[in-house]
Design a protein around this motif. Structure first.
Motif, PDB file in Angstrom:
ATOM      1  N   GLY A   1      45.224  70.135  46.134  1.00  0.00           N
ATOM      2  CA  GLY A   1      45.024  69.419  47.397  1.00  0.00           C
ATOM      3  C   GLY A   1      44.620  67.970  47.248  1.00  0.00           C
ATOM      4  N   MET A   2      44.203  67.558  46.050  1.00  0.00           N
ATOM      5  CA  MET A   2      43.813  66.160  45.830  1.00  0.00           C
ATOM      6  C   MET A   2      44.999  65.225  46.071  1.00  0.00           C
ATOM      7  N   GLU A   3      44.708  64.070  46.685  1.00  0.00           N
ATOM      8  CA  GLU A   3      45.712  63.028  46.855  1.00  0.00           C
ATOM      9  C   GLU A   3      45.199  61.744  46.214  1.00  0.00           C
ATOM     10  N   LEU A   4      46.106  60.983  45.604  1.00  0.00           N
ATOM     11  CA  LEU A   4      45.778  59.693  45.002  1.00  0.00           C
ATOM     12  C   LEU A   4      46.520  58.600  45.766  1.00  0.00           C
ATOM     13  N   TRP A   5      45.784  57.579  46.167  1.00  0.00           N
ATOM     14  CA  TRP A   5      46.345  56.503  46.974  1.00  0.00           C
ATOM     15  C   TRP A   5      46.084  55.159  46.308  1.00  0.00           C
ATOM     16  N   VAL A   6      47.048  54.244  46.455  1.00  0.00           N
ATOM     17  CA  VAL A   6      46.875  52.898  45.918  1.00  0.00           C
ATOM     18  C   VAL A   6      47.320  51.869  46.948  1.00  0.00           C
TER      19      VAL A   6
END
Length: 263
Positions: free
Chosen positions: A169-174
């Motif tokens: 479920g983790m999301e990584l955003w930049v």
């Protein structure tokens, strides 16, 4: 009860469980403590409360908790997560006596997710997006290390890649400008609760003060709202705390990590 008191109660009841460490490789119970092992040789010690432990019992818990990780040669470091509102007589003294060193205190911030989405325009020339490929995740992790003034730790990137592969479920955003990553952060939904965590937010020094972190926070919040979450929590440095306060979050307590490193 004030909003801060209600949020703190929800924090203690909903988040200080296994929900706090969704990426754990293993968890061992030692009295009130949860001794957590993460990928990459990282140990972590946390708990909901320490009951009526006195200073003598506290010293025993610290020594026994550390010995659990000392016995595993793969563990290179251990973090003991303290909270400012806990009853913990003698804890700081016991940690220091066992070789733990305190980091700077951080503010525990909690508030409504939808408030983070207001008044957060994307600055001109900035693009916000999720990243998932291994190369992009490693580039993001290195950029965040640089933004925090740390040496690049490939073990953190390894753990992020492994978690994306597991699909927890983790999301990584930049945030990018001119094709380069300049800000990044994680979104951590907490299963079985109203909460989502916003973590690891960092902006390269040359790009601070432009609203980029604020816009990236809003993008993560909108993603969490789409998943029916309602509340957000974050451990915030003094750089990000004022931004979150302006967005409706409330400081409910403090947290200070104490770190032990194998010599």
């Amino acid at each position: 009860m004030t909003s801060a008191e209600k949020y703190l109660r929800a924090y203690d009841e909903q988040l200080r469980t296994d929900a706090e460490t969704p990426s754990a490789v293993s968890v061992t119970r030692l009295g009130p403590l949860r001794l957590v092992t993460f990928a990459g040789g990282r140990g972590f010690i946390t708990y909901r409360d320490l009951g009526d432990a006195d200073a003598g019992r506290m010293a025993e818990l610290v020594a026994d908790g550390l010995e659990h990780f000392r016995a595993d040669p793969e563990i290179s470091g251990v973090e003991w997560k303290t909270r400012g509102h806990d009853r913990a007589p003698g804890l700081r003294e016991a940690l220091v006596a066992n070789g733990f060193e305190p980091d700077e205190p951080e503010s525990i911030m909690i508030g409504p997710l939808d408030a983070l989405c207001e008044n957060a325009p994307v600055p001109s020339g900035v693009t916000l997006r999720r990243v998932a490929s291994e190369g992009e995740v490693r580039a993001m992790s290195a950029m965040v290390d640089e933004a925090f003034g740390d040496s690049v730790d490939t073990r953190i990137a390894d753990a992020l890649v492994a978690r994306l592969e597991r699909g927890d479920g983790m999301e990584l955003w930049v945030a990018e400008t001119d094709g380069a990553m300049v800000c990044g952060g994680r979104l951590e939904p907490v299963p079985g609760t109203d909460f989502v965590g916003i973590w690891g937010g960092a902006t390269l020094p040359a790009y601070r003060g432009r609203g980029i972190y604020r816009a990236l926070t809003a993008a993560r919040a909108r993603s969490a709202l789409d998943a029916d979450k309602k509340l957000v929590h974050s451990d915030s440095t003094e750089d990000s705390r004022p931004i979150l306060e302006r967005s409706g979050l409330v400081k409910v307590s403090t947290t200070t990590p104490f770190n032990w490193t194998r010599r």
